[in-house]
Design a protein around this motif. Sequence first.
Motif, PDB file in Angstrom:
ATOM      1  N   THR A 262       0.853  -1.184   0.000  1.00 40.52           N
ATOM      2  CA  THR A 262       0.000   0.000   0.000  1.00 40.52           C
ATOM      3  C   THR A 262       0.887   1.230   0.000  1.00 40.52           C
ATOM      4  O   THR A 262       1.756   1.374   0.861  1.00 40.52           O
ATOM      5  CB  THR A 262      -0.930   0.009   1.229  1.00 40.52           C
ATOM      6  OG1 THR A 262      -1.762  -1.155   1.183  1.00 40.52           O
ATOM      7  CG2 THR A 262      -1.801   1.251   1.248  1.00 40.52           C
ATOM      8  N   LEU A 263       0.680   2.092  -0.995  1.00 41.97           N
ATOM      9  CA  LEU A 263       1.431   3.341  -1.113  1.00 41.97           C
ATOM     10  C   LEU A 263       0.459   4.505  -0.973  1.00 41.97           C
ATOM     11  O   LEU A 263      -0.734   4.376  -1.267  1.00 41.97           O
ATOM     12  CB  LEU A 263       2.151   3.424  -2.463  1.00 41.97           C
ATOM     13  CG  LEU A 263       3.435   2.588  -2.620  1.00 41.97           C
ATOM     14  CD1 LEU A 263       3.158   1.105  -2.637  1.00 41.97           C
ATOM     15  CD2 LEU A 263       4.176   2.989  -3.876  1.00 41.97           C
ATOM     16  N   VAL A 264       0.966   5.643  -0.503  1.00 38.84           N
ATOM     17  CA  VAL A 264       0.147   6.842  -0.320  1.00 38.84           C
ATOM     18  C   VAL A 264       0.802   8.024  -1.019  1.00 38.84           C
ATOM     19  O   VAL A 264       2.018   8.052  -1.222  1.00 38.84           O
ATOM     20  CB  VAL A 264      -0.071   7.169   1.175  1.00 38.84           C
ATOM     21  CG1 VAL A 264      -0.847   6.064   1.863  1.00 38.84           C
ATOM     22  CG2 VAL A 264       1.242   7.418   1.882  1.00 38.84           C
ATOM     23  N   GLY A 265      -0.014   9.017  -1.353  1.00 37.75           N
ATOM     24  CA  GLY A 265       0.500  10.221  -1.985  1.00 37.75           C
ATOM     25  C   GLY A 265       1.411  10.998  -1.050  1.00 37.75           C
ATOM     26  O   GLY A 265       1.130  11.130   0.133  1.00 37.75           O
ATOM     27  N   VAL A 266       2.522  11.505  -1.602  1.00 41.93           N
ATOM     28  CA  VAL A 266       3.464  12.332  -0.841  1.00 41.93           C
ATOM     29  C   VAL A 266       3.486  13.744  -1.417  1.00 41.93           C
ATOM     30  O   VAL A 266       3.342  14.710  -0.687  1.00 41.93           O
ATOM     31  CB  VAL A 266       4.881  11.709  -0.856  1.00 41.93           C
ATOM     32  CG1 VAL A 266       5.887  12.614  -0.150  1.00 41.93           C
ATOM     33  CG2 VAL A 266       4.874  10.330  -0.228  1.00 41.93           C
ATOM     34  N   THR A 267       3.689  13.859  -2.725  1.00 43.24           N
ATOM     35  CA  THR A 267       3.673  15.155  -3.401  1.00 43.24           C
ATOM     36  C   THR A 267       2.921  15.011  -4.718  1.00 43.24           C
ATOM     37  O   THR A 267       2.828  13.922  -5.269  1.00 43.24           O
ATOM     38  CB  THR A 267       5.091  15.693  -3.706  1.00 43.24           C
ATOM     39  OG1 THR A 267       5.728  14.808  -4.636  1.00 43.24           O
ATOM     40  CG2 THR A 267       5.936  15.819  -2.454  1.00 43.24           C
ATOM     41  N   ASN A 268       2.396  16.140  -5.209  1.00 40.64           N
ATOM     42  CA  ASN A 268       1.703  16.128  -6.486  1.00 40.64           C
ATOM     43  C   ASN A 268       1.687  17.536  -7.062  1.00 40.64           C
ATOM     44  O   ASN A 268       1.748  18.525  -6.319  1.00 40.64           O
ATOM     45  CB  ASN A 268       0.266  15.624  -6.319  1.00 40.64           C
ATOM     46  CG  ASN A 268      -0.316  15.058  -7.597  1.00 40.64           C
ATOM     47  OD1 ASN A 268       0.289  15.145  -8.658  1.00 40.64           O
ATOM     48  ND2 ASN A 268      -1.492  14.471  -7.497  1.00 40.64           N
TER      49      ASN A 268
ATOM     50  N   GLU B  88      -5.046  15.182  -8.430  1.00 37.73           N
ATOM     51  CA  GLU B  88      -6.056  14.996  -7.384  1.00 37.73           C
ATOM     52  C   GLU B  88      -5.579  14.096  -6.248  1.00 37.73           C
ATOM     53  O   GLU B  88      -6.220  14.032  -5.217  1.00 37.73           O
ATOM     54  CB  GLU B  88      -7.346  14.430  -7.990  1.00 37.73           C
ATOM     55  CG  GLU B  88      -8.023  15.417  -8.920  1.00 37.73           C
ATOM     56  CD  GLU B  88      -9.369  14.933  -9.431  1.00 37.73           C
ATOM     57  OE1 GLU B  88      -9.679  13.724  -9.318  1.00 37.73           O
ATOM     58  OE2 GLU B  88     -10.106  15.782  -9.956  1.00 37.73           O
ATOM     59  N   VAL B  89      -4.476  13.391  -6.435  1.00 38.18           N
ATOM     60  CA  VAL B  89      -3.933  12.524  -5.388  1.00 38.18           C
ATOM     61  C   VAL B  89      -3.279  13.399  -4.321  1.00 38.18           C
ATOM     62  O   VAL B  89      -2.571  14.356  -4.629  1.00 38.18           O
ATOM     63  CB  VAL B  89      -2.903  11.535  -5.990  1.00 38.18           C
ATOM     64  CG1 VAL B  89      -2.110  10.822  -4.914  1.00 38.18           C
ATOM     65  CG2 VAL B  89      -3.606  10.541  -6.902  1.00 38.18           C
ATOM     66  N   ASP B  90      -3.538  13.051  -3.042  1.00 40.30           N
ATOM     67  CA  ASP B  90      -2.887  13.762  -1.942  1.00 40.30           C
ATOM     68  C   ASP B  90      -2.464  12.754  -0.873  1.00 40.30           C
ATOM     69  O   ASP B  90      -2.530  11.545  -1.105  1.00 40.30           O
ATOM     70  CB  ASP B  90      -3.780  14.874  -1.382  1.00 40.30           C
ATOM     71  CG  ASP B  90      -5.072  14.369  -0.756  1.00 40.30           C
ATOM     72  OD1 ASP B  90      -5.146  13.174  -0.366  1.00 40.30           O
ATOM     73  OD2 ASP B  90      -6.022  15.168  -0.632  1.00 40.30           O
ATOM     74  N   ASP B  91      -2.075  13.239   0.304  1.00 41.54           N
ATOM     75  CA  ASP B  91      -1.543  12.341   1.333  1.00 41.54           C
ATOM     76  C   ASP B  91      -2.605  11.454   1.988  1.00 41.54           C
ATOM     77  O   ASP B  91      -2.279  10.600   2.796  1.00 41.54           O
ATOM     78  CB  ASP B  91      -0.749  13.110   2.380  1.00 41.54           C
ATOM     79  CG  ASP B  91      -1.583  14.130   3.134  1.00 41.54           C
ATOM     80  OD1 ASP B  91      -2.786  14.303   2.846  1.00 41.54           O
ATOM     81  OD2 ASP B  91      -1.014  14.778   4.027  1.00 41.54           O
ATOM     82  N   SER B  92      -3.873  11.633   1.630  1.00 41.82           N
ATOM     83  CA  SER B  92      -4.909  10.735   2.144  1.00 41.82           C
ATOM     84  C   SER B  92      -5.365   9.725   1.091  1.00 41.82           C
ATOM     85  O   SER B  92      -6.278   8.944   1.338  1.00 41.82           O
ATOM     86  CB  SER B  92      -6.103  11.539   2.672  1.00 41.82           C
ATOM     87  OG  SER B  92      -6.677  12.314   1.649  1.00 41.82           O
TER      88      SER B  92
END
Length: 119
Positions: A15-21, A26-30
């Motif tokens: 499982t990976l999560v957004g770090v920067t964009n 639309e992807v973020d840290d949540s």
Amino acid sequence: MNLPAGTLPSLDGRTLVGVTNSPDGEVDDSTEFTYHEDDGVLWAEYSGGAIVRGRLVGTRRGDSLDFRYVHVSQDGSTSSGHCQAQLEQLPDGRLRSHEAWRWESRPGEGQSIVEERPR
């Protein structure tokens, strides 16, 4: 399919999560991505933040990813795009993905990073 194996571990079950964009993204840290990988084919489900439900599907050649994504946003709109990414293994063993993406359903492109959460 038998694509060349990567030098880094499989994404399967990670499982990976957004770090920067970039601002157009639309992807973020949540936003969480649950990856699957088998014989050079990868796919993932993702959701969180502005995204209600998303899917991606593509290939892995070595440690390079090439995939298409589609999702439904909180406002009910649908979006799709193309992404090319390069995997990196962090010193603590987690995987990080450096991504260059562009929308295919609307104008915009950018770069993002997703990575496994610290253990």
